[in-house]
Enzyme design. Structure first.
Site, PDB file in Angstrom:
ATOM      1  N   ASP A  14       8.143  24.151 -21.250  1.00 12.68           N
ATOM      2  CA  ASP A  14       7.048  23.636 -20.424  1.00 12.68           C
ATOM      3  C   ASP A  14       7.558  22.863 -19.217  1.00 12.68           C
ATOM      4  OD1 ASP A  14       5.006  24.654 -21.987  1.00 12.68           O
ATOM      5  OD2 ASP A  14       4.598  22.777 -23.044  1.00 12.68           O
ATOM      6  N   ASP A  33       1.872  31.370 -15.755  1.00 14.84           N
ATOM      7  CA  ASP A  33       2.120  31.444 -17.193  1.00 14.84           C
ATOM      8  C   ASP A  33       2.618  32.820 -17.601  1.00 14.84           C
ATOM      9  OD1 ASP A  33       1.447  28.859 -17.766  1.00 14.84           O
ATOM     10  OD2 ASP A  33      -0.522  29.320 -18.586  1.00 14.84           O
ATOM     11  N   HIS A  56      -2.562  28.898 -12.389  1.00 20.45           N
ATOM     12  CA  HIS A  56      -1.783  28.515 -13.562  1.00 20.45           C
ATOM     13  C   HIS A  56      -1.533  29.730 -14.461  1.00 20.45           C
ATOM     14  CE1 HIS A  56      -0.404  25.162 -16.229  1.00 20.45           C
ATOM     15  NE2 HIS A  56      -0.450  26.149 -17.108  1.00 20.45           N
ATOM     16  N   HIS A 107       7.929  31.691 -23.452  1.00 18.79           N
ATOM     17  CA  HIS A 107       8.493  30.724 -24.387  1.00 18.79           C
ATOM     18  C   HIS A 107       9.507  31.370 -25.322  1.00 18.79           C
ATOM     19  CE1 HIS A 107       6.692  26.891 -23.539  1.00 18.79           C
ATOM     20  NE2 HIS A 107       5.521  27.458 -23.371  1.00 18.79           N
ATOM     21  N   TRP A 119       4.121  29.535 -19.518  1.00 15.90           N
ATOM     22  CA  TRP A 119       4.940  30.714 -19.742  1.00 15.90           C
ATOM     23  C   TRP A 119       4.343  31.721 -20.714  1.00 15.90           C
ATOM     24  CZ3 TRP A 119       7.588  30.625 -15.732  1.00 15.90           C
ATOM     25  CH2 TRP A 119       8.363  29.544 -15.323  1.00 15.90           C
ATOM     26  N   ARG A 170      -3.775  23.786 -31.966  1.00 19.90           N
ATOM     27  CA  ARG A 170      -5.232  23.561 -31.936  1.00 19.90           C
ATOM     28  C   ARG A 170      -5.948  24.416 -32.973  1.00 19.90           C
ATOM     29  NH1 ARG A 170      -3.700  26.587 -27.641  1.00 19.90           N
ATOM     30  NH2 ARG A 170      -4.809  28.544 -27.232  1.00 19.90           N
ATOM     31  N   HIS A 215       9.594  24.190 -27.485  1.00 18.28           N
ATOM     32  CA  HIS A 215       8.454  24.514 -26.625  1.00 18.28           C
ATOM     33  C   HIS A 215       8.400  23.641 -25.375  1.00 18.28           C
ATOM     34  CE1 HIS A 215       4.394  26.193 -25.948  1.00 18.28           C
ATOM     35  NE2 HIS A 215       4.163  25.012 -25.394  1.00 18.28           N
ATOM     36  N   HIS A 241       3.231  22.752 -14.449  1.00 18.45           N
ATOM     37  CA  HIS A 241       3.122  21.717 -15.471  1.00 18.45           C
ATOM     38  C   HIS A 241       3.592  20.358 -14.958  1.00 18.45           C
ATOM     39  CE1 HIS A 241       2.090  23.545 -19.527  1.00 18.45           C
ATOM     40  NE2 HIS A 241       1.828  24.459 -18.623  1.00 18.45           N
ATOM     41  N   ASP A 272       1.687  25.533 -28.941  1.00 19.89           N
ATOM     42  CA  ASP A 272       0.459  26.015 -28.301  1.00 19.89           C
ATOM     43  C   ASP A 272      -0.564  26.495 -29.322  1.00 19.89           C
ATOM     44  OD1 ASP A 272       0.956  25.504 -25.653  1.00 19.89           O
ATOM     45  OD2 ASP A 272       1.774  27.491 -25.204  1.00 19.89           O
ATOM     46  N   HIS A 292       2.521  18.485 -22.987  1.00 17.60           N
ATOM     47  CA  HIS A 292       2.914  19.740 -22.348  1.00 17.60           C
ATOM     48  C   HIS A 292       3.091  19.624 -20.836  1.00 17.60           C
ATOM     49  CE1 HIS A 292       2.045  22.259 -25.984  1.00 17.60           C
ATOM     50  NE2 HIS A 292       1.240  21.240 -26.239  1.00 17.60           N
TER      51      HIS A 292
END
Length: 265
Positions: free
Chosen positions: A137, A171, A167, A24, A19, A66, A133, A143, A63, A80
């Site tokens: 997802d 998203d 994808h 989100h 998304w 990382r 979140h 997903h 998200d 996710h």
């Protein structure tokens, strides 16, 4: 070994962008009007530990891990998504979610942490961020799609002469194509009929497996994977309303999950 671990994490990153930022945030914004006063009090108390934090504001935190916490980002990468496409959308926990390491299992675990008032607020706040979140997802069809093409990441498409992948199209591309800003999208999606189940109490843990299986059936529906690489206007006309209904459903269910976890009145 370090380089291989980094590569493995990178391979998972595309599937963790369901998304996009707008989608989100929309899920969280759609949930807010359906929160009970008692839930709102509990949320405000947890969010107060981070100045300026709001429900929509934390919706993309998972998200961004990382960049902020590589170890937690790597450990939660599989949370996710859950790949059900190859099994005709049948969810089998030992096969699809070993040790709870998938979207369905993570929603169950993090909701339980959020609901446990004996735990430290910091731990519950982190669980809240995951729940907001991951419920979003769970409603992005890709997903819950095919493992073989990494949820459509390996399926190349062409939109208005520009290369992308399926994808990424789901998203953010479908929403972006509407030309509407976030406020207008919110109003448009909020005007959709609320799901009938929204009036029913949500169990803890929530039935995330059923959500994933339903999302998978959308991913496998005829036409979602276009016959060729080019995405025409007919594709947007057909599938943008489906994506918007999934966001509406995700918002309603997120409110139910939060009310079930936080409203003890």
């Amino acid at each position: 070994m370090a380089s291989l671990a980094a590569l493995a994490l990178l391979l998972h990153i595309p599937q963790a962008l369901a998304w996009g930022l707008t989608g989100h945030r929309l899920v969280a914004e759609l949930a807010e009007p359906d929160l009970t006063p008692a839930t709102r009090v509990q949320l405000d108390r947890l969010l107060a530990s981070e100045p300026g934090a709001t429900l929509p504001g934390i919706a993309t935190w998972a998200d961004e891990l990382r960049k902020q916490d590589a170890e937690l980002g790597k450990r939660s990468a599989r949370w996710h998504y859950v790949n059900l496409g190859e099994s005709d959308c049948h969810y089998d926990p030992p096969r699809d979610c070993r040790n709870g390491d998938c979207n369905v299992g993570a929603i169950k675990t993090q909701t339980a942490i959020l609901a446990d008032r004996s735990l430290p607020d910091a731990q519950r706040l982190q669980a809240l961020k995951f729940v907001v979140h991951l419920v979003g997802d769970a409603h992005q069809p890709l997903h819950a799609g095919y493992a073989g093409d990494k949820g459509g990441n390996d399926r190349q498409v062409n939109v208005d002469g520009k290369g992308s992948n399926l994808h990424a199209l789901w998203d953010s591309g479908l929403l972006r194509r509407t030309g509407l800003d976030e406020d207008a999208l919110l109003a448009q999606i909020r005007a959709l009929p609320a799901p009938a189940e929204a009036e029913q109490p949500m169990p803890v843990p929530p039935p995330a497996a059923a959500w994933a299986q339903a999302a998978c059936r959308i991913a496998l529906a005829p036409g979602l994977y276009p016959p060729g690489a080019k995405i025409d206007q007919a594709y947007f006309d057909t599938w943008t309303p489906v994506a918007q209904r999934q966001l509406r459903l995700a918002g309603a269910r997120l409110a139910q999950v939060l009310n079930a976890a936080l409203d003890n009145s």
